[in-house]
Design a protein around this motif. Structure first.
Motif, PDB file in Angstrom:
ATOM      1  N   ASP A   1      23.478  55.812  -7.908  1.00  0.00           N
ATOM      2  CA  ASP A   1      22.649  56.572  -8.695  1.00  0.00           C
ATOM      3  C   ASP A   1      23.476  57.010  -9.792  1.00  0.00           C
ATOM      4  O   ASP A   1      22.789  57.864 -10.433  1.00  0.00           O
ATOM      5  CB  ASP A   1      21.797  57.369  -7.874  1.00  0.00           C
ATOM      6  CG  ASP A   1      22.570  58.378  -7.065  1.00  0.00           C
ATOM      7  OD1 ASP A   1      23.805  58.388  -7.125  1.00  0.00           O
ATOM      8  OD2 ASP A   1      21.947  59.173  -6.277  1.00  0.00           O
TER       9      ASP A   1
ATOM     10  N   SER B   1      23.647  68.363  -1.735  1.00  0.00           N
ATOM     11  CA  SER B   1      22.800  67.673  -0.797  1.00  0.00           C
ATOM     12  C   SER B   1      23.178  66.123  -0.750  1.00  0.00           C
ATOM     13  O   SER B   1      22.666  65.561   0.216  1.00  0.00           O
ATOM     14  CB  SER B   1      21.382  67.776  -1.474  1.00  0.00           C
ATOM     15  OG  SER B   1      21.604  67.273  -2.849  1.00  0.00           O
ATOM     16  N   ASP B   2      24.274  65.625  -1.569  1.00  0.00           N
ATOM     17  CA  ASP B   2      24.265  64.394  -1.668  1.00  0.00           C
ATOM     18  C   ASP B   2      25.691  63.984  -1.122  1.00  0.00           C
ATOM     19  O   ASP B   2      26.557  62.848  -1.051  1.00  0.00           O
ATOM     20  CB  ASP B   2      24.591  63.914  -3.157  1.00  0.00           C
ATOM     21  CG  ASP B   2      23.373  63.764  -4.042  1.00  0.00           C
ATOM     22  OD1 ASP B   2      22.364  64.021  -3.160  1.00  0.00           O
ATOM     23  OD2 ASP B   2      23.141  63.354  -5.069  1.00  0.00           O
TER      24      ASP B   2
ATOM     25  N   SER C   1      25.521  61.279   1.745  1.00  0.00           N
ATOM     26  CA  SER C   1      25.264  59.969   1.368  1.00  0.00           C
ATOM     27  C   SER C   1      26.437  59.425   0.697  1.00  0.00           C
ATOM     28  O   SER C   1      26.834  58.160   0.788  1.00  0.00           O
ATOM     29  CB  SER C   1      23.785  59.742   0.530  1.00  0.00           C
ATOM     30  OG  SER C   1      24.281  60.716  -0.616  1.00  0.00           O
ATOM     31  N   THR C   2      27.211  60.383  -0.004  1.00  0.00           N
ATOM     32  CA  THR C   2      28.488  60.019  -0.803  1.00  0.00           C
ATOM     33  C   THR C   2      29.655  59.216   0.410  1.00  0.00           C
ATOM     34  O   THR C   2      30.199  58.541   0.247  1.00  0.00           O
ATOM     35  CB  THR C   2      28.887  61.100  -1.352  1.00  0.00           C
ATOM     36  OG1 THR C   2      27.811  61.332  -2.510  1.00  0.00           O
ATOM     37  CG2 THR C   2      30.223  60.461  -2.204  1.00  0.00           C
TER      38      THR C   2
ATOM     39  N   ALA D   1      28.529  56.290  -6.442  1.00  0.00           N
ATOM     40  CA  ALA D   1      27.164  56.104  -5.800  1.00  0.00           C
ATOM     41  C   ALA D   1      26.355  54.975  -6.893  1.00  0.00           C
ATOM     42  O   ALA D   1      26.732  55.269  -8.135  1.00  0.00           O
ATOM     43  CB  ALA D   1      26.553  57.307  -5.526  1.00  0.00           C
TER      44      ALA D   1
ATOM     45  N   ARG E   1      25.360  59.658  -9.542  1.00  0.00           N
ATOM     46  CA  ARG E   1      25.223  61.250  -9.499  1.00  0.00           C
ATOM     47  C   ARG E   1      26.496  61.797  -8.465  1.00  0.00           C
ATOM     48  O   ARG E   1      26.993  62.930  -8.353  1.00  0.00           O
ATOM     49  CB  ARG E   1      23.967  61.712  -8.412  1.00  0.00           C
ATOM     50  CG  ARG E   1      22.736  61.771  -9.133  1.00  0.00           C
ATOM     51  CD  ARG E   1      21.608  61.810  -8.575  1.00  0.00           C
ATOM     52  NE  ARG E   1      21.827  62.711  -7.275  1.00  0.00           N
ATOM     53  CZ  ARG E   1      21.425  64.168  -7.688  1.00  0.00           C
ATOM     54  NH1 ARG E   1      20.919  64.585  -8.688  1.00  0.00           N
ATOM     55  NH2 ARG E   1      21.329  65.046  -6.489  1.00  0.00           N
ATOM     56  N   SER E   2      27.212  60.747  -7.791  1.00  0.00           N
ATOM     57  CA  SER E   2      28.326  61.292  -7.144  1.00  0.00           C
ATOM     58  C   SER E   2      29.358  60.125  -7.217  1.00  0.00           C
ATOM     59  O   SER E   2      29.277  59.171  -7.678  1.00  0.00           O
ATOM     60  CB  SER E   2      28.032  61.442  -5.673  1.00  0.00           C
ATOM     61  OG  SER E   2      27.337  60.538  -4.845  1.00  0.00           O
TER      62      SER E   2
ATOM     63  N   ALA F   1      30.291  65.445  -5.514  1.00  0.00           N
ATOM     64  CA  ALA F   1      29.018  65.094  -5.306  1.00  0.00           C
ATOM     65  C   ALA F   1      28.133  66.522  -5.163  1.00  0.00           C
ATOM     66  O   ALA F   1      28.690  67.455  -4.703  1.00  0.00           O
ATOM     67  CB  ALA F   1      28.610  64.541  -4.125  1.00  0.00           C
TER      68      ALA F   1
END
Length: 860
Positions: free
Chosen positions: A548, A573-574, A577-578, A546, A550-551, A570
């Protein structure tokens, strides 16, 4: 998913030949019974479609159209058209024309269309509604078409006058009307595809053939669109609005459109009486190679300005030149493959070819001006000729407008290879052709060829004659070798070009960069990826991160299918979006994304995306904090553990790097012997092998006999939370020949006890492919679907080879909890490709010997 032999407390003796034969017969009988049951369910689900197919077949036999074209008597009595329906007053013909095929060729397609296309409509709208819509739209399309013919003939319109006496027998008029009406009840993806592809084919026949049947189909299809929309709204079944297409869907539809446009001119060539707006374009392709002797004789008697062009084209007479004529159409078909995959080069090539076809359209325009008008209006002739120019140009402009969807470029090395191959082939063929021509220059007509003549003649050898016009002063070789060389250098060059282009389309750049493996491990230690997430670190995977950082998602691309490894890596919470980000990444690269072995917690995300979901197995979980070997359910495992202790077995929890060399050799030997005994290809993908044991983060649990010899081995993949190991997932399972019966139960029970002492939260016995968790007392099984029946069939078929059911039953001894694992995918039409890609992921390198052994095992 664990990689193992079928462990247990001892296998029964090998069955006798008689028992084996009976077993094979019973399995074959069961498969036949299952197939018959599925066929019966399919027929019962679409009674109108199969009923219509049966009626069409029976009437074809009764009217004689099953063995030949409809006779004059059949046409006058049952076919629809202005002459029969209006002039003869046969009011029933619009209806009878819907159930009688014109000839055997149409009969085959009518039956297939009734079962397939009308079957789709029936499943979407229901049987009764499909039946009356088929009849209403079929009759309405025919009557409206006849009305338009009558009006056109009355005002002297060319098409109406030409087809005034045409008669129609065609079940497809009603079939396409019902299919387009049913599209209003489909999901957006299917609705868009049904409409674009169906209307595209109908328009192709209208534009390039243009007889009354084609027009009736188009009218029925347009009426179907309107009626379907009205019905769906009235019944409250209007699907979601027409969503904006993804990159992949836009490419698919544009590629289909380009393919249809490439096939169109062939229809005009095949149909001698084609009268469609673009039929002139087909005439240009079919009339590009006039007879050389006839042209030379006529031009010798009276030389005109047109003679230069005709002699230039006639000089290309021959099979090779005829093949060269159709190069633009073949290029479009192959380029459509690249468009489907988002290739920028395919876009450029298609635009160039379309502009070139617009040039051909200009020739068709000139051809139209010379057409014998027979008293018709000049403006209509001009319209027909101009259409051949405008349509290719419009498609080229459409592709230019949609160019943002085609951003996939081949790696630089692949582009260099393509350029080198094409240039090398061109130079070799050109030099060879010029050399042969120079050696045999005295054999040319109308005069010996010089260097300047041979060079000016080069375009004729590599370009279709229709592009050349009156280019230069034509020469024509008469020597056999020279004629062959001049005819075939062009087709050979374009064959090389097409093969090189397909290779270019298949080229993909490396998606994994240095350091990606370390990033994946860091994300796994933070949490995410689920119990099987550590498989992401295995060789063969590529990674998407991703923006950011983060994932991430681990995946591998096989034949355009991007298959992931379990859950997205991920934080909780992600996850949404992942998944969406990876789907967009695949869309941009023209891959079909498939999330494989994902858990139920992510299903709502895929439901939001309108993806398809199917179960691919069950994960079996144990919980070390509450693990106790008490009670009757644990009797078998408890006995195996106690027996192992009594026999002097000991366990060792370790890693590969900590093993002495002798133990490493034993593990390797046990694994190699197991593989050799199977005679079947060793599976990969989510099933680890010896190489995966060597990872320093993978734990090994060994069972060692009192003599110090290795009896069995298991490997365990870690799962983390905040840098701490909170779970272990079993992967590799092997036992030595002659090991203690129940050694695997002993080893897994010992591992569970060890994990309880070290504070591990979850122990996963990994996934059992194609398995279904047992029902709880009083629980009823879910209704069978096409997918569940398919999975049951695969499980039964693969059981003799890989023993998935046996492995699942073995894991049940540990009284696990079950968690279903799923496969989700975006495109239901791609399911056959997905199945092939998953199979190739598990069996990437099957030797011929292994393939034969696998087939032999599956057929037992």
């Amino acid at each position: 998913m664990s990689s193992s032999e079928t462990p247990g407390t001892g296998a029964p003796p090998t069955a006798t030949g008689t028992t084996s034969t009976e077993s094979r017969r019973s399995r074959t009988a069961a498969r036949l019974a299952g197939f018959q049951a599925s066929a019966v369910r399919f027929v019962r689900g679409t009674p109108v479609s199969f009923g219509l197919a049966a009626i069409i077949l029976v009437l074809a036999v009764l009217t004689g159209t099953a063995t030949g074209p409809a006779s004059t008597a059949v046409q006058e009595q049952w076919a629809a058209g202005f002459a029969t329906t209006v002039q003869a007053g046969h009011w029933w013909t619009p209806l009878s024309a819907l159930v009688i095929a014109w000839d055997p060729f149409q009969l085959v397609f009518a039956v297939l269309g009734a079962v397939g296309l009308l079957g789709v409509a029936e499943r979407l709208m229901g049987s009764r509604r499909t039946l009356w819509i088929f009849l209403v739209l079929g009759v309405a399309g025919t009557l409206v078409g006849i009305g338009l013919q009558a009006i056109g003939a009355a005002i002297g319109e060319l098409w109406a006058i030409t087809v005034e006496l045409d008669l129609t027998l065609d079940p497809f008029v009603g079939i396409v009307g019902a299919l387009l009406a049913a599209s209003a009840f489909a999901l957006p993806l299917w609705r868009r595809r049904i409409r674009v592809i169906t209307i595209g084919f109908i328009l192709m026949f209208v534009l390039y053939n243009g007889d009354t049947t084609d027009v009736y189909r188009l009218i029925a299809a347009m009426l179907g669109l309107v009626l379907g929309r009205v019905l769906a709204r009235a019944l409250g079944r209007q699907r979601t609005r027409w969503n904006r297409s993804s990159h992949q869907e836009t490419r698919t539809l544009l590629a289909a459109t380009i393919s249809v446009s490439a096939i169109g001119p062939l229809i005009s060539i095949i149909s001698p009486n084609a009268i469609g707006l673009l039929s002139y374009l087909g005439n240009v392709f079919s009339d590009t190679v006039p007879d050389y002797d006839e042209v030379m004789g006529r031009c010798a008697a009276s030389f005109t300005d047109e003679c230069n062009r005709e002699i230039a084209i006639a000089s290309q007479a021959g099979t090779g030149s005829l093949v060269l004529t159709f190069v633009p159409l073949v290029l479009l078909v192959v380029a459509a493959i690249g468009l489907r995959n988002g290739r920028r080069f395919a876009l450029i090539l298609t635009i160039v070819v379309k502009f070139a076809l617009a040039v051909i359209g200009a020739f068709a325009f000139v051809y139209a001006l010379r057409f014998d008008q027979n008293g018709t209006d000049l403006w209509e002739i001009l319209l027909w000729g101009a259409a051949a120019l405008v349509v290719p140009l419009a498609l080229a402009l459409l592709l230019i407008a949609q160019r943002r969807h085609f951003q996939v470029r081949a790696p630089r090395d692949a582009r260099r290879e393509f350029v080198f191959t094409v240039v090398f082939a061109f130079v070799v063929l050109l030099v060879g052709e010029l050399l042969i021509g120079w050696i045999n220059r005295a054999t040319f007509l109308p005069e010996p060829a010089g260097v300047d003549t041979l060079l000016s003649d080069v375009p004729r050898r590599f370009l279709p004659g229709v592009f050349l016009g009156s280019l230069g002063s034509p020469t024509f070789p008469t020597d056999g070798l020279t004629v062959f060389a001049f005819e075939w250098v062009g087709p050979i060059f374009w064959a090389v070009f097409l093969l090189a282009m397909l290779r270019l389309f298949a080229a993909t750049g490396p998606a994994t960069h240095q350091g990606d493996g370390a990033r994946i491990r860091q994300l796994l230690k933070q949490g995410g990826g689920g119990t099987m997430g550590f498989m992401a670190t295995w060789p063969g995977n590529d990674y998407w991160f991703a923006d950011d950082g983060r994932s991430a998602v681990a995946y591998r691309v096989i034949n355009g299918i991007a298959i992931t490894m379990s859950d997205p890596i991920a934080p909780g919470s992600d996850g949404r979006s992942t998944i969406r980000g990876f789907a967009e990444f695949c869309d941009a690269n023209s891959w079909i994304p498939v999330f494989y072995s994902v858990h139920e917690q992510y299903l709502p995300v895929f439901a939001e995306l309108d993806w398809q979901v199917m179960s691919v197995g069950e994960e079996t979980l144990m919980h070390p904090p509450t693990f106790e070997l008490t009670g009757k359910p644990w009797q078998k495992v408890r006995q195996a553990l106690n027996r192992g202790i009594k026999e002097g077995l000991t366990t060792l929890w370790t890693t590969w790097d900590e093993l002495p060399l002798a133990m490493v050799n034993e593990i390797t030997s046990i694994s190699e012997q197991w593989v050799a005994e199977k005679e079947l290809p060793e599976m990969g993908f989510t099933l680890g092998a010896v190489e995966e044991l060597k990872d320093p983060e993978v734990a090994l649990m060994l069972a060692i006999g009192p003599d110090g010899r290795l009896q069995a081995i298991t490997s365990w993949l870690p799962s983390y939370r905040d840098g701490r190991v909170v779970g272990w997932t079993i992967d590799f399972m092997r036992r030595a020949d002659g090991s203690l019966n129940g050694v695997m139960e002993f080893l897994i029970a010992s591992a569970a006890l060890h994990m309880r002492e070290t504070g591990v939260e979850v122990l996963s016995l990994s996934g059992a492919p194609l398995a279904t968790k047992p029902l709880r007392p009083g629980e009823t099984p879910p209704p069978a679907t096409a997918m569940t029946r398919l999975m049951d069939f695969l499980a039964k078929t693969l059981e003799p080879a890989y023993g998935f059911s046996s492995l699942f039953r073995f894991k049940a001894k540990f009284n696990p909890t079950y968690e279903t694992i799923y496969m989700t995918y975006s495109d239901p039409l791609a399911l056959p490709l997905i199945g092939t890609a998953v199979g190739k992921a598990y069996l990437p390198d099957v030797s011929p010997k292994e393939a034969i052994a696998l087939v032999r095992t599956l057929s037992r």
